[in-house]
Design a protein around this motif. Structure first.
Motif, PDB file in Angstrom:
ATOM      1  N   UNK A 142      -1.147  -6.090   3.790  1.00 30.26           N
ATOM      2  CA  UNK A 142      -1.935  -5.027   4.423  1.00 30.26           C
ATOM      3  C   UNK A 142      -2.361  -3.962   3.419  1.00 30.26           C
ATOM      4  N   UNK A 143      -1.657  -3.825   2.311  1.00 30.68           N
ATOM      5  CA  UNK A 143      -2.100  -2.908   1.258  1.00 30.68           C
ATOM      6  C   UNK A 143      -3.198  -3.546   0.420  1.00 30.68           C
ATOM      7  N   UNK A 144      -3.065  -4.828   0.167  1.00 27.66           N
ATOM      8  CA  UNK A 144      -4.091  -5.524  -0.621  1.00 27.66           C
ATOM      9  C   UNK A 144      -5.405  -5.568   0.149  1.00 27.66           C
ATOM     10  N   UNK A 175       5.807  -3.169   8.356  1.00 31.51           N
ATOM     11  CA  UNK A 175       7.124  -2.838   7.823  1.00 31.51           C
ATOM     12  C   UNK A 175       7.851  -4.114   7.399  1.00 31.51           C
ATOM     13  N   UNK A 176       7.717  -5.164   8.189  1.00 30.82           N
ATOM     14  CA  UNK A 176       8.330  -6.445   7.834  1.00 30.82           C
ATOM     15  C   UNK A 176       7.748  -6.979   6.525  1.00 30.82           C
ATOM     16  N   UNK A 189       7.802  -8.117   0.375  1.00 33.82           N
ATOM     17  CA  UNK A 189       6.820  -8.098  -0.705  1.00 33.82           C
ATOM     18  C   UNK A 189       6.604  -6.660  -1.176  1.00 33.82           C
ATOM     19  N   UNK A 190       6.657  -6.438  -2.492  1.00 27.71           N
ATOM     20  CA  UNK A 190       6.425  -5.095  -3.013  1.00 27.71           C
ATOM     21  C   UNK A 190       4.966  -4.676  -2.880  1.00 27.71           C
TER      22      UNK A 190
END
Length: 128
Positions: A111-113, A100-101, A106-107
């Motif tokens: 952790x998504x990358x 969440x931080x 960062x958009x």
């Protein structure tokens, strides 16, 4: 949604106040660092102190609070005490807080990358 209600995930749950206590216990950077250090292994106070760059006495006090909150558990081996996470939920709670931080800064957070599979190489029709 019904499964959530059966597991205590409703606004009127008896666990809401206890959840607030858990968040309160985790509202300390040293405790978060301790939990991150313990996510994959059990460690002694001195080893944790080295990892989180705090004195063993300070780490010991934080561990005592985490132990009272049943977030960490201990195992004694001779005169040494080793700490571990009591269950997987503290690990996941801290990971989600860190994620969440990342979203706040960062958009396209790391952790998504990291979760995105690598693209397969594009092949030409000739097979080259």
């Amino acid at each position: 949604m019904n499964a959530d209600n059966k597991c205590g995930l409703s606004p009127d749950s008896q666990y809401v106040e206890l959840a607030v206590e858990v968040f309160s216990m985790l509202a300390d950077a040293t405790r978060i660092r301790i939990i991150l250090a313990l996510r994959d292994e059990e460690l002694s106070v001195n080893h944790l102190a080295d990892i989180v760059d705090k004195s063993p006495a300070a780490v010991s006090q934080h561990l005592a609070k985490l132990r009272l909150a049943r977030i960490v558990a201990t195992r004694q081996e001779g005169t040494r005490v080793f700490y571990r996470l009591a269950n997987e939920h503290a690990r996941q709670l801290v990971a989600d807080a860190i994620f969440q931080a990342e979203h706040a800064l960062d958009q396209n957070p790391a952790h998504h990358r990291a979760a995105m599979p690598a693209a397969a190489p594009v092949r030409s029709i000739t097979g080259a």
